[in-house]
Design an enzyme around this catalytic site. Structure first.
Site, PDB file in Angstrom:
ATOM      1  N   HIS A  45       0.746  -1.176  -0.295  1.00 19.58           N
ATOM      2  CA  HIS A  45       0.170  -0.027   0.194  1.00 19.58           C
ATOM      3  C   HIS A  45       0.689   1.377   0.291  1.00 19.58           C
ATOM      4  O   HIS A  45       1.625   1.346   1.203  1.00 19.58           O
ATOM      5  CB  HIS A  45      -1.369  -0.071   1.016  1.00 19.58           C
ATOM      6  CG  HIS A  45      -2.051   1.111   0.950  1.00 19.58           C
ATOM      7  ND1 HIS A  45      -3.558   1.555   1.361  1.00 19.58           N
ATOM      8  CD2 HIS A  45      -1.878   2.411   1.014  1.00 19.58           C
ATOM      9  CE1 HIS A  45      -3.755   2.704   1.620  1.00 19.58           C
ATOM     10  NE2 HIS A  45      -3.139   3.107   1.578  1.00 19.58           N
ATOM     11  N   HIS A  84       1.878   5.496  -1.582  1.00 22.52           N
ATOM     12  CA  HIS A  84       1.203   6.648  -1.771  1.00 22.52           C
ATOM     13  C   HIS A  84       3.054   6.851  -3.115  1.00 22.52           C
ATOM     14  O   HIS A  84       3.752   7.443  -2.117  1.00 22.52           O
ATOM     15  CB  HIS A  84       0.446   7.305  -1.827  1.00 22.52           C
ATOM     16  CG  HIS A  84      -0.999   6.897  -1.272  1.00 22.52           C
ATOM     17  ND1 HIS A  84      -2.292   7.535  -1.502  1.00 22.52           N
ATOM     18  CD2 HIS A  84      -0.693   6.030  -0.125  1.00 22.52           C
ATOM     19  CE1 HIS A  84      -3.251   7.128  -1.100  1.00 22.52           C
ATOM     20  NE2 HIS A  84      -1.993   6.329   0.444  1.00 22.52           N
ATOM     21  N   LYS A  97      -9.364   0.229  -5.968  1.00 22.73           N
ATOM     22  CA  LYS A  97      -9.458   0.534  -4.536  1.00 22.73           C
ATOM     23  C   LYS A  97     -11.300   1.050  -4.755  1.00 22.73           C
ATOM     24  O   LYS A  97     -10.866   2.160  -5.484  1.00 22.73           O
ATOM     25  CB  LYS A  97      -8.219   1.665  -4.364  1.00 22.73           C
ATOM     26  CG  LYS A  97      -8.133   2.715  -3.478  1.00 22.73           C
ATOM     27  CD  LYS A  97      -7.816   1.425  -2.064  1.00 22.73           C
ATOM     28  CE  LYS A  97      -7.808   2.102  -0.768  1.00 22.73           C
ATOM     29  NZ  LYS A  97      -6.677   3.071  -0.340  1.00 22.73           N
ATOM     30  N   HIS A 106     -10.599   1.105   1.549  1.00 22.93           N
ATOM     31  CA  HIS A 106     -10.125   2.864   2.912  1.00 22.93           C
ATOM     32  C   HIS A 106     -11.386   2.405   3.568  1.00 22.93           C
ATOM     33  O   HIS A 106     -12.869   2.735   3.275  1.00 22.93           O
ATOM     34  CB  HIS A 106     -10.378   3.835   2.218  1.00 22.93           C
ATOM     35  CG  HIS A 106     -10.016   4.652   3.075  1.00 22.93           C
ATOM     36  ND1 HIS A 106      -9.301   5.391   3.315  1.00 22.93           N
ATOM     37  CD2 HIS A 106     -10.707   4.984   4.068  1.00 22.93           C
ATOM     38  CE1 HIS A 106      -8.741   6.215   4.586  1.00 22.93           C
ATOM     39  NE2 HIS A 106      -9.476   5.921   5.086  1.00 22.93           N
ATOM     40  N   HIS A 125      -4.981  -0.376   6.101  1.00 27.12           N
ATOM     41  CA  HIS A 125      -4.316  -0.055   6.742  1.00 27.12           C
ATOM     42  C   HIS A 125      -5.405   0.065   8.565  1.00 27.12           C
ATOM     43  O   HIS A 125      -5.931   1.444   8.417  1.00 27.12           O
ATOM     44  CB  HIS A 125      -4.309   1.991   6.529  1.00 27.12           C
ATOM     45  CG  HIS A 125      -5.182   2.242   6.394  1.00 27.12           C
ATOM     46  ND1 HIS A 125      -6.135   2.448   6.038  1.00 27.12           N
ATOM     47  CD2 HIS A 125      -4.591   3.195   4.422  1.00 27.12           C
ATOM     48  CE1 HIS A 125      -6.760   2.879   5.051  1.00 27.12           C
ATOM     49  NE2 HIS A 125      -6.002   3.960   3.920  1.00 27.12           N
ATOM     50  N   ASP A 174       1.512   2.798   3.782  1.00 21.79           N
ATOM     51  CA  ASP A 174       0.774   3.767   3.728  1.00 21.79           C
ATOM     52  C   ASP A 174       1.493   5.270   2.835  1.00 21.79           C
ATOM     53  O   ASP A 174       0.452   6.471   3.785  1.00 21.79           O
ATOM     54  CB  ASP A 174      -0.774   3.906   4.407  1.00 21.79           C
ATOM     55  CG  ASP A 174      -1.505   4.693   3.724  1.00 21.79           C
ATOM     56  OD1 ASP A 174      -2.219   5.105   2.924  1.00 21.79           O
ATOM     57  OD2 ASP A 174      -2.509   4.909   4.760  1.00 21.79           O
TER      58      ASP A 174
HETATM   59  O1  DOR Z   1      -3.290   9.337   5.269  1.00 20.86           O
HETATM   60  C1  DOR Z   1      -3.930   9.253   4.267  1.00 20.86           C
HETATM   61  N1  DOR Z   1      -3.311   9.934   3.050  1.00 20.86           N
HETATM   62  N2  DOR Z   1      -4.659   8.750   4.558  1.00 20.86           N
HETATM   63  C2  DOR Z   1      -5.243   8.281   3.052  1.00 20.86           C
HETATM   64  O2  DOR Z   1      -6.201   7.237   2.998  1.00 20.86           O
HETATM   65  C3  DOR Z   1      -4.689   9.061   1.627  1.00 20.86           C
HETATM   66  C4  DOR Z   1      -3.358   9.455   1.877  1.00 20.86           C
HETATM   67  C5  DOR Z   1      -3.524   9.908   0.594  1.00 20.86           C
HETATM   68  O3  DOR Z   1      -3.018   9.676  -0.033  1.00 20.86           O
HETATM   69  O4  DOR Z   1      -2.671  11.064   1.122  1.00 20.86           O
HETATM   70 ZN    ZN Z   2      -3.344   4.776   1.726  1.00 15.21          ZN
END
Ligand code: DOR
Ligand code: ZN
Length: 345
Positions: A13, A15, A99, A136, A174, A247
């Site tokens: 997971h 980003h 997702k 999520h 998460h 995450d």
């Molecule tokens: O804290 C988070 N940041 N939770 C999420 O679900 C998305 C993520 C983000 O893309 O910044």
């Molecule tokens: Zn995330």
């Protein structure tokens, strides 16, 4: 010096964004991990296979040739995702999952799903084509307390999805609560969960005691200590339903240190070291390899990695920030603090 030799892990997971941010953060991840499940919550979101292929190429271009790294792509579900799109995704070699962001739940989720029942035919197609649904898991009703949003999602939404599509593979992403841990433990093997380093290391006091600390603010938000203990117990139990998903969610410093700060902790720079810290505190370093390197691959039905990596017990200081572009900084989790494990280059 104490050493820990592990099979190279994967991040299930992650980003990584685009542009300048991508160029920095992807190499932090590629230095540690062989593969990562790439979240599609860009602006605009990655909703079809063509967009996922483009984004995958951009990620590959930004990754240093010093690393062997594979980005595993994910599509963002909207109210208008079609069954044909699911079929296309299943046939593509790049897309590994869909997702579900309930609309309004988190960063860039405004185009997420507003009516779960309406996309049940899409879930049915995912079940048929054997594509995992990554969730999520938070309700978004304005009146629901932010600390209760995950628990209520499980009772009001997740149980229904699971009962309606009993063989659909689901990752509750998460997880942050005892209730989520319990749900996953009691479910059949097609239900798994990722756990982040921040939810293993911190409870909600980290955000709020001694001043507001925006770099600990993520979603789902950190919970009480009893929940953190349940997560540590799950991660270190050797139960293959729980696996590594950082995450790691980079946001520019000025957007976190803001009167309306963004949600997300940046951990990719030292993800394994952060998990090692949490596992060591729980006296469970022997359980780290399964959690970090085996169970996620098994869940996704991908081969386990064969390369090895080495963690050394040595102190090092986390940078106060990473420079992303002129005048733009990224503040990592544990900025300026000392970590006690270090990945050997
Ligand atoms: O804290 C988070 N940041 N939770 C999420 O679900 C998305 C993520 C983000 O893309 O910044
Ligand atoms: Zn995330």
């Amino acid at each position: 010096m104490q050493q820990l030799i592990l099979t190279q892990p994967d991040d299930w997971h992650l980003h990584v964004r685009t542009g300048d941010m991508l160029k920095t953060v992807i190499n932090h991840t590629a230095r540690q991990f062989a593969r990562a499940i790439i979240m599609p919550n860009l602006q605009p979101p990655v909703t079809n296979t063509e967009q996922a292929l483009c984004y995958q190429q951009e990620i590959q271009k930004a990754t240093s040739s010093a690393y062997e790294f594979t980005p595993l792509m994910v599509l963002y579900l909207t109210n208008s995702t079609t069954i044909e799109e699911v079929k296309k995704a299943a046939e593509s070699a790049a897309v590994y999952a869909f997702k579900l962001y309930p609309a309004g739940a988190t960063t860039n989720s405004n185009q997420g799903v507003t009516d779960l029942q309406a996309i049940f035919p899409v879930f049915e197609a995912m079940e048929k084509y054997h594509l995992p649904l990554l969730i999520h898991g938070e309700v978004t009703d304005a009146e629901v307390d932010i600390f209760d949003r995950e628990r209520l999602f499980i009772d009001q939404k997740l149980r229904v999805i699971h009962q309606s599509f009993p063989t659909l593979r689901i990752v509750l992403e998460h997880v942050t609560t005892r209730e989520a841990v319990q749900f996953v433990q009691e479910a059949p093997p097609n239900i798994g969960a990722t756990i982040t380093p921040q939810h293993l290391l911190y409870n909600r006091n980290a955000i709020l005691v001694g001043g507001i600390k925006p770099h600990y603010y993520c979603l789902p938000i950190l919970k009480r200590e009893t929940h953190r203990l349940a997560l540590v117990e799950a991660a270190t139990s050797g139960n293959p339903k729980f696996f590594l998903g950082t995450d790691s969610a980079p946001h520019m410093q000025h957007l976190k240190e803001n009167s309306c700060g963004c949600a997300g902790c940046y951990s990719a720079y030292g993800a394994l070291e952060l998990y090692a810290e949490a596992f060591e505190q729980a006296n469970a370093l022997d359980k780290l390899e399964g959690f970090a390197s085996f169970y996620g691959a098994d869940f996704y039905e991908l081969p386990r990695n064969t390369k090895k990596i080495t963690l050394e017990k040595t102190d090092w200081q986390v940078p106060a920030s990473y420079s992303i572009a002129k005048g733009l900084q990224l503040t990592p989790l544990k900025a300026g603090e000392t970590l006690h494990w270090k990945l050997k280059d």
